[in-house]
Design a protein around this motif. Structure first.
Motif, PDB file in Angstrom:
ATOM      1  N   ASN A 129      28.323 107.835  51.681  1.00  0.00           N
ATOM      2  CA  ASN A 129      26.996 107.554  51.127  1.00  0.00           C
ATOM      3  C   ASN A 129      27.053 106.988  49.713  1.00  0.00           C
ATOM      4  O   ASN A 129      26.078 106.388  49.251  1.00  0.00           O
ATOM      5  CB  ASN A 129      26.139 108.820  51.141  1.00  0.00           C
ATOM      6  CG  ASN A 129      25.689 109.182  52.545  1.00  0.00           C
ATOM      7  OD1 ASN A 129      25.438 108.309  53.362  1.00  0.00           O
ATOM      8  ND2 ASN A 129      25.623 110.467  52.843  1.00  0.00           N
ATOM      9  N   LEU A 130      28.189 107.191  49.028  1.00  0.00           N
ATOM     10  CA  LEU A 130      28.324 106.556  47.709  1.00  0.00           C
ATOM     11  C   LEU A 130      28.458 105.045  47.874  1.00  0.00           C
ATOM     12  O   LEU A 130      27.950 104.286  47.044  1.00  0.00           O
ATOM     13  CB  LEU A 130      29.536 107.131  46.965  1.00  0.00           C
ATOM     14  CG  LEU A 130      29.506 108.639  46.694  1.00  0.00           C
ATOM     15  CD1 LEU A 130      30.601 109.004  45.713  1.00  0.00           C
ATOM     16  CD2 LEU A 130      28.142 109.082  46.186  1.00  0.00           C
ATOM     17  N   ALA A 131      29.123 104.611  48.936  1.00  0.00           N
ATOM     18  CA  ALA A 131      29.171 103.177  49.224  1.00  0.00           C
ATOM     19  C   ALA A 131      27.777 102.661  49.580  1.00  0.00           C
ATOM     20  O   ALA A 131      27.395 101.540  49.213  1.00  0.00           O
ATOM     21  CB  ALA A 131      30.149 102.907  50.356  1.00  0.00           C
ATOM     22  N   THR A 132      26.998 103.498  50.276  1.00  0.00           N
ATOM     23  CA  THR A 132      25.630 103.098  50.629  1.00  0.00           C
ATOM     24  C   THR A 132      24.758 102.935  49.393  1.00  0.00           C
ATOM     25  O   THR A 132      24.021 101.952  49.264  1.00  0.00           O
ATOM     26  CB  THR A 132      25.006 104.133  51.577  1.00  0.00           C
ATOM     27  OG1 THR A 132      25.798 104.214  52.774  1.00  0.00           O
ATOM     28  CG2 THR A 132      23.580 103.740  51.931  1.00  0.00           C
ATOM     29  N   VAL A 133      24.808 103.895  48.456  1.00  0.00           N
ATOM     30  CA  VAL A 133      23.983 103.769  47.249  1.00  0.00           C
ATOM     31  C   VAL A 133      24.483 102.635  46.369  1.00  0.00           C
ATOM     32  O   VAL A 133      23.700 102.028  45.627  1.00  0.00           O
ATOM     33  CB  VAL A 133      23.945 105.096  46.463  1.00  0.00           C
ATOM     34  CG1 VAL A 133      23.299 106.187  47.281  1.00  0.00           C
ATOM     35  CG2 VAL A 133      25.334 105.529  46.007  1.00  0.00           C
ATOM     36  N   GLY A 134      25.785 102.330  46.439  1.00  0.00           N
ATOM     37  CA  GLY A 134      26.270 101.141  45.745  1.00  0.00           C
ATOM     38  C   GLY A 134      25.626  99.890  46.305  1.00  0.00           C
ATOM     39  O   GLY A 134      25.238  98.973  45.565  1.00  0.00           O
ATOM     40  N   ALA A 135      25.467  99.842  47.647  1.00  0.00           N
ATOM     41  CA  ALA A 135      24.775  98.720  48.269  1.00  0.00           C
ATOM     42  C   ALA A 135      23.305  98.707  47.891  1.00  0.00           C
ATOM     43  O   ALA A 135      22.697  97.638  47.749  1.00  0.00           O
ATOM     44  CB  ALA A 135      24.938  98.800  49.792  1.00  0.00           C
ATOM     45  N   VAL A 136      22.705  99.900  47.720  1.00  0.00           N
ATOM     46  CA  VAL A 136      21.302  99.973  47.298  1.00  0.00           C
ATOM     47  C   VAL A 136      21.112  99.298  45.947  1.00  0.00           C
ATOM     48  O   VAL A 136      20.120  98.601  45.706  1.00  0.00           O
ATOM     49  CB  VAL A 136      20.842 101.442  47.251  1.00  0.00           C
ATOM     50  CG1 VAL A 136      19.502 101.565  46.525  1.00  0.00           C
ATOM     51  CG2 VAL A 136      20.724 102.006  48.654  1.00  0.00           C
ATOM     52  N   VAL A 137      22.044  99.489  45.036  1.00  0.00           N
ATOM     53  CA  VAL A 137      21.947  98.886  43.705  1.00  0.00           C
ATOM     54  C   VAL A 137      22.236  97.392  43.748  1.00  0.00           C
ATOM     55  O   VAL A 137      21.587  96.605  43.046  1.00  0.00           O
ATOM     56  CB  VAL A 137      22.905  99.590  42.722  1.00  0.00           C
ATOM     57  CG1 VAL A 137      22.926  98.882  41.373  1.00  0.00           C
ATOM     58  CG2 VAL A 137      22.519 101.048  42.547  1.00  0.00           C
ATOM     59  N   ALA A 138      23.172  96.980  44.624  1.00  0.00           N
ATOM     60  CA  ALA A 138      23.695  95.618  44.535  1.00  0.00           C
ATOM     61  C   ALA A 138      23.132  94.645  45.554  1.00  0.00           C
ATOM     62  O   ALA A 138      23.006  93.450  45.262  1.00  0.00           O
ATOM     63  CB  ALA A 138      25.221  95.652  44.670  1.00  0.00           C
ATOM     64  N   PHE A 139      22.761  95.123  46.756  1.00  0.00           N
ATOM     65  CA  PHE A 139      22.469  94.203  47.853  1.00  0.00           C
ATOM     66  C   PHE A 139      20.992  94.209  48.228  1.00  0.00           C
ATOM     67  O   PHE A 139      20.265  95.139  47.886  1.00  0.00           O
ATOM     68  CB  PHE A 139      23.304  94.580  49.085  1.00  0.00           C
ATOM     69  CG  PHE A 139      24.790  94.533  48.853  1.00  0.00           C
ATOM     70  CD1 PHE A 139      25.337  93.636  47.950  1.00  0.00           C
ATOM     71  CD2 PHE A 139      25.647  95.383  49.548  1.00  0.00           C
ATOM     72  CE1 PHE A 139      26.699  93.579  47.726  1.00  0.00           C
ATOM     73  CE2 PHE A 139      27.003  95.344  49.339  1.00  0.00           C
ATOM     74  CZ  PHE A 139      27.539  94.443  48.423  1.00  0.00           C
TER      75      PHE A 139
END
Length: 412
Positions: A129-139
């Motif tokens: 989910n940390l990869a998911t929230v990274g996508a939330v910020v970036a994508f």
């Protein structure tokens, strides 16, 4: 600098209407992005710290795992720092969101020789989910949902491959993936809702600011139109009427002087202080200005002063109005009474000033003056009223006296 000048300077430093609307259109969204970045940083610090502690159990199993471990957690640390600082947060988040699935693919290779435990969650699970929230910020939103689903499914495939598809791995992996899918979907949805609300607030604010800018522009245009119209009626039309009715050389000279004054005022209509400043002016200075204005019309006049008080007691804007009204009274005396017995007197009126312009001509019936004669109505009565003063005219067979009084008791 005068108070009016300071106000104009302050207004001049305000951004243009287009810039104001543009900034209003991103005010809430920008702050919501900072809130999301800070929340992501705090969450990643807590969950990432937990994953780091779990990963220590595999420390030293081989250089491949150590390199994989270092790359993932360095990328995670960079994302946390950038999100807290608000600098390159999207770039750092995108890097971690891309590094994690790559690391997940190489994870079985890096842990070769280490038997998997179906009852224990590996450290890579905590980072889904940390990869998911990274996508939330970036994508964009579509990619965010793709990351929320894709990372969970990729973890499940890698976990089952490493566990040899044993039944106990299916049970534990199914539970882990379901939790990760729910959490990832919640994170993406909450961020989307917050951004949508911020976008709605910004859109409403931008519309309000745009409407205000249009209203302010329309109001400014209307005020400018009224000011120019008043100036035209007050000066230009009066000069045109005087020119049309001029019969003698003296009347023609007077009309030329009035036209010159009107053109000068039109040229100065957009200057910082066309009607005088707020700096105080003495009564003696007012008398001198009346003499100069009369001289510009070809009338040699010695203004009588009750005293030679040099103290500045009258605001410059008021003094300018008094001088212009007195000049108009002098022009009327010259035009209608041929300047017979023309005299001007300046004296104190309380803390203000009183100016009397008198002549010994045949007099005039003020009530019978036609509506198109603006010399008295606009240039004397209206001008003094606008300055907070009073104007009276007493006329009879023995002459006419125009009294202009400003005591400062009325608000400007």
């Amino acid at each position: 600098m005068t108070a009016q000048g300071l106000l104009r300077e302050a207004w001049g430093r305000l951004p243009a209407a287009g810039l104001s609307v543009a900034s209003a259109g991103s005010y809430t969204a920008t702050r919501m992005e900072r809130i999301i970045q800070i929340l992501v940083a705090v969450g990643c610090l807590g969950v990432g710290g937990q994953a780091f502690v779990v990963s220590l159990d595999l420390h030293g199993i081989g250089p491949a795992h150590d390199v994989l471990h270092m790359v993932v957690f360095v990328a995670l640390a960079a994302m946390i720092v950038c999100c807290v600082a608000g600098y390159r947060a999207r770039t750092a988040s995108a890097v971690f969101a891309i590094v994690y699935p790559i690391a997940l693919v190489f994870w079985p290779i890096a842990t070769t020789g280490t038997p998997p435990d179906p009852g224990a969650q590996p450290w890579t699970f905590f980072l889904i989910n940390l990869a998911t929230v990274g996508a939330v910020v970036a994508f964009p939103l579509a990619w965010q949902y793709a990351w929320a689903v894709g990372m969970s499914l990729l973890y499940a495939v890698i976990r089952l491959i490493r566990g040899g598809s044993e039944p106990e791995f299916w049970v534990s992996t199914g539970y882990d993936v379901s939790v990760a899918l729910i959490q990832g979907g919640v994170f993406v949805t909450v961020a989307w809702v917050l951004r949508s609300l911020a976008g709605g607030v910004d859109a409403a604010r931008a519309q309000a600011v745009l409407a205000y800018a249009r209203a302010a522009s329309a109001d400014a245009a209307e005020q400018e139109r009224v000011a120019v119209a008043a100036l035209m009626h007050d000066s230009v039309l009066a000069a045109l009427i005087a020119a049309e009715r001029a019969r003698t050389d003296r009347e023609r000279q007077l009309a030329v002087s009035m036209a010159r004054e009107a053109l000068t005022r039109l040229a100065n209509a957009e200057s910082d202080d066309p009607e005088g400043s707020d700096e105080p002016v003495s009564r003696s200075a007012i008398a001198s200005d009346i003499e100069r204005s009369a001289a510009d019309m070809g009338v040699q006049l010695a203004v009588e002063r009750e005293d030679d008080d040099q103290d500045a007691v009258v605001p410059g804007r008021v003094a300018r109005a008094v001088v212009l009204a007195a000049t108009q009274a002098v022009a009327n005396a010259v035009q209608h009474a041929d300047g017979v017995g023309l005299a001007v007197r300046v004296e104190p009126a309380g803390r203000g000033v009183r100016v009397e312009v008198s002549d010994t001509g045949p007099g005039v019936d003020v009530a019978s003056i036609p509506a198109d004669r603006l010399g008295i109505r606009a240039s004397i009565f209206a001008r003094m009223a606008a300055a907070g003063g009073d104007a009276t005219i007493v006329s009879g067979a023995r002459g006419t006296t125009v009294a202009l009084t400003w005591t400062g008791e009325k608000a400007l």
